[in-house]
Design a protein around this motif. Structure first.
Motif, mmCIF file in Angstrom:
data_model
loop_
_atom_site.group_PDB
_atom_site.id
_atom_site.type_symbol
_atom_site.label_atom_id
_atom_site.label_comp_id
_atom_site.label_asym_id
_atom_site.label_seq_id
_atom_site.Cartn_x
_atom_site.Cartn_y
_atom_site.Cartn_z
ATOM 1 N N GLN A 161 32.682 50.245 43.163
ATOM 2 C CA GLN A 161 32.109 49.657 41.969
ATOM 3 C C GLN A 161 32.280 50.611 40.794
ATOM 4 N N LEU A 179 31.115 46.357 37.565
ATOM 5 C CA LEU A 179 32.124 45.555 38.247
ATOM 6 C C LEU A 179 32.271 46.066 39.669
ATOM 7 N N THR A 180 32.333 45.127 40.623
ATOM 8 C CA THR A 180 32.466 45.452 42.036
ATOM 9 C C THR A 180 33.758 44.856 42.565
ATOM 10 N N GLN A 183 35.373 40.930 42.425
ATOM 11 C CA GLN A 183 35.006 40.122 41.264
ATOM 12 C C GLN A 183 36.208 39.954 40.340
ATOM 13 N N SER A 184 36.278 38.796 39.686
ATOM 14 C CA SER A 184 37.371 38.524 38.743
ATOM 15 C C SER A 184 36.876 38.363 37.307
ATOM 16 N N ILE A 185 35.636 38.750 37.039
ATOM 17 C CA ILE A 185 35.072 38.568 35.704
ATOM 18 C C ILE A 185 35.810 39.393 34.652
#
Length: 212
Positions: A161, A179-180, A183-185
């Motif tokens: 992360q 963010l980990t 994830q696609s954010i």
């Protein structure tokens, strides 16, 4: 300290890559990357690898035209040709390092080469992987990003992360975000100005500028 080292590896190469070279650059050709340089009128300062991708005639030319040639056994070696070139470049302590031809049809090699950016980060040397559509770097501290001609900017964690991510100058802001992996954010953000700033507190973050 050298000004900049540019490594040409044996992945996807083309005319687009030649315009990235400056006269003051130190050039390293990894395996068939050395052949590509010579085919385009550029003599490697160092050619390195097992050279299992070149013919005997090409190998003779590489030895003749390169400033220095470092050849190894194709089986009895611990690193890929690209990693050997990358580690050699880091030992030379450049101000900046570009890795070209690091991406291609072999995803395992491409991913391993992206992981090499963590080595450069540990040495505190700015490094990028560049191909015809992408500029990839890894950061663990504040980074000012220029827009260049790659409109999309994606952020992907390389460590489990990444915490404290704050963006300024982007269409989709983040403020002290985490963010980990998985994830696609962080995909497909856009710079609003000529440059933007990425800050983070902890972790290693891949910053990928891309164009279609």
């Amino acid at each position: 300290m050298l000004q900049r080292i540019v490594i040409f590896a044996g992945g996807a190469l083309g005319d687009w890559s030649l315009g990235l070279v400056r006269e003051s650059d130190t050039l390293i050709g990894a395996d068939s990357g050395a052949r590509f340089l010579l085919q385009n009128g550029l003599a490697p300062d160092v050619a390195i690898g097992d050279f299992d991708s070149v013919s005997e005639e090409e190998m003779a030319l590489i030895r003749e035209k390169s400033g220095r040639t470092i050849a190894c056994d194709p089986i009895d070696k611990d690193y890929t040709d690209t990693e050997m070139a990358f580690r050699l470049a880091l030992d030379m302590k450049p101000s900046e390092l570009l890795l070209i031809g690091a991406l291609g049809t072999r995803f395992d090699h491409s991913l391993a080469n992206v992981h090499l950016l963590a080595l450069a980060d540990a040495f505190g040397i700015p490094a990028q992987i560049i191909d015809a559509h992408n500029r990839i770097r890894l950061i663990s501290r504040t980074c000012v990003l220029e827009r260049v001609d790659h409109p999309q900017v994606s952020l992907l964690p390389l460590s489990e992360q990444v915490t404290g991510i704050t963006l300024s100058g982007f269409q989709y802001p983040l403020n002290n975000a985490t963010l980990t992996i998985g994830q696609s954010i962080g995909i497909s953000n856009v710079l609003l100005a000529e440059s933007g700033t990425i800050r983070l507190k902890e972790g290693r973050l891949l910053v990928i500028q891309s164009r279609d």
